[in-house]
Design a protein around this motif. Structure first.
Motif, short mmCIF file in Angstrom:
data_model
loop_
_atom_site.label_atom_id
_atom_site.label_comp_id
_atom_site.label_asym_id
_atom_site.label_seq_id
_atom_site.Cartn_x
_atom_site.Cartn_y
_atom_site.Cartn_z
N PRO A 108 -3.76 -3.63 5.83
CA PRO A 108 -3.77 -4.21 4.49
C PRO A 108 -4.54 -5.53 4.49
O PRO A 108 -4.62 -6.21 5.52
N PRO A 109 -5.09 -5.92 3.35
CA PRO A 109 -5.76 -7.21 3.27
C PRO A 109 -4.79 -8.35 3.58
O PRO A 109 -3.60 -8.26 3.27
N ARG A 110 -5.28 -9.40 4.19
CA ARG A 110 -4.45 -10.55 4.52
C ARG A 110 -4.44 -11.51 3.34
O ARG A 110 -5.49 -12.05 2.96
N GLY A 125 -4.85 -0.27 -6.49
CA GLY A 125 -5.83 -1.00 -5.69
C GLY A 125 -5.30 -1.63 -4.43
O GLY A 125 -5.97 -2.47 -3.82
N ALA A 126 -4.09 -1.25 -4.01
CA ALA A 126 -3.51 -1.82 -2.78
C ALA A 126 -3.96 -1.01 -1.58
O ALA A 126 -3.15 -0.41 -0.86
N ASP A 127 -5.27 -0.96 -1.36
CA ASP A 127 -5.83 -0.13 -0.30
C ASP A 127 -5.96 -0.91 1.01
O ASP A 127 -6.04 -2.13 1.02
N PHE A 128 -6.00 -0.17 2.11
CA PHE A 128 -6.26 -0.77 3.40
C PHE A 128 -7.75 -1.12 3.51
O PHE A 128 -8.59 -0.51 2.84
N ILE A 129 -8.07 -2.08 4.35
CA ILE A 129 -9.45 -2.42 4.64
C ILE A 129 -9.69 -2.25 6.14
O ILE A 129 -8.75 -2.07 6.92
N VAL A 130 -10.95 -2.34 6.54
CA VAL A 130 -11.30 -2.18 7.95
C VAL A 130 -11.54 -3.55 8.57
O VAL A 130 -12.21 -4.41 7.98
N SER A 175 -1.47 -4.55 -11.24
CA SER A 175 -0.95 -3.56 -12.19
C SER A 175 -0.38 -2.39 -11.39
O SER A 175 -0.62 -2.27 -10.18
N PHE A 176 0.36 -1.53 -12.07
CA PHE A 176 1.01 -0.40 -11.42
C PHE A 176 0.67 0.89 -12.16
O PHE A 176 0.43 0.87 -13.37
N SER A 225 0.82 -1.20 0.00
CA SER A 225 0.00 0.00 0.00
C SER A 225 0.86 1.25 0.00
O SER A 225 1.99 1.25 0.47
N GLY A 226 0.31 2.34 -0.51
CA GLY A 226 1.01 3.61 -0.55
C GLY A 226 1.09 4.26 0.82
O GLY A 226 0.41 3.83 1.77
N PRO A 227 1.88 5.31 0.96
CA PRO A 227 2.10 5.93 2.27
C PRO A 227 0.86 6.56 2.89
O PRO A 227 0.81 6.74 4.11
#
Length: 244
Positions: free
Chosen positions: A145-147, A220-225, A211-212, A15-17
């Motif tokens: 991050p997703p596991r 799409g490397a987002d955090f989830i709750v 993809s980048f 994930s990004g900063p």
């Protein structure tokens, strides 16, 4: 944080900063609309930076905390913080600190019969120190991050790893997917440079399509709750009870 800006051949698979702060802000805006809330940080570089980033993003979205606090970490009680939160009449609290501090804050609030909804960052997902008698409060929301091990696409390779005596989870699975991505880019690069093939291509991996963007950040490397329940932290999409 600026890793992907240091050269056209640098790529960030995770994930990004700003992913952590973005996920926290999105949850606050979604869940605490109209609720007075507070932000508390533990005074560390991590806590202060995250709290400030969240506050700035919220203010840009037209929301501001009713109270901001910095507490002293690794204490057995947080009576003073609990008292100030109650005096401010807030209904929810975001904590930029580790899980044990969140548990102590929750205990201090419970002793005053205060039922604040708690939200924390990725640090709260980390296991507690050995011998700790603290446990996360039930219903605690945390972002992370997703596991990879919960991704359906990883089930077969996890079994193969297990058969080989390898503990195939977490970073092992992420590394496997990263390797798949690079190998496919090499196969499709032809006369193009590998960096261009990665930026312009789309790989099929055990984690799904990868993809980048033009800066080398994975899309799409987002955090989830996550929500803490009887089985520990589970993705809130499946573990969170309906408000209805």
């Amino acid at each position: 944080p600026e890793f992907t800006g240091r050269g056209e051949s640098n790529f960030r698979f995770g994930s990004g900063p700003e992913a952590e702060a973005d996920a926290i802000v999105a949850k606050i805006l979604e869940r605490w609309e109209g609720k007075p809330f507070a932000i508390a940080d533990d005074g560390t570089v991590y806590g202060r930076t995250l709290a400030q980033s969240v506050r700035t993003k919220l203010e840009l979205a037209g929301r501001a905390p009713q109270l901001t606090e910095t507490y002293r970490p690794t204490q057995n009680v947080q009576t003073g913080l609990a008292r100030r939160l109650l005096n401010a009449s807030v209904e929810a609290l975001f904590v930029a600190g580790d899980g044990e501090d969140v548990a102590v804050i929750a205990n201090s609030l419970a002793q005053r019969d205060a039922a604040l909804e708690l939200l924390a960052g990725e640090a709260a997902l980390a296991p507690f120190l050995p011998g700790s008698e603290l446990v996360p409060p039930m219903g605690l929301l945390s972002v992370g991050p997703p596991r990879p091990e919960t991704n359906r696409g990883t089930q077969i390779i996890q079994q193969q790893f297990q058969n080989a005596g390898i503990r195939g989870e977490g970073l092992v699975l992420t590394s496997y997917a990263a390797t798949q991505t690079v190998l496919q880019a090499l196969a499709n690069s032809a006369d193009a440079r590998l960096a261009d093939a990665l930026k312009n291509g789309r790989a099929s991996t055990i984690l799904g399509p990868i993809s980048f963007d033009a800066n080398g950040q994975r899309v799409g490397a987002d955090f989830i709750v996550y929500r803490y329940g009887e089985d520990g932290f589970e993705p809130a999409a499946t573990a969170e009870p309906s408000d209805g």
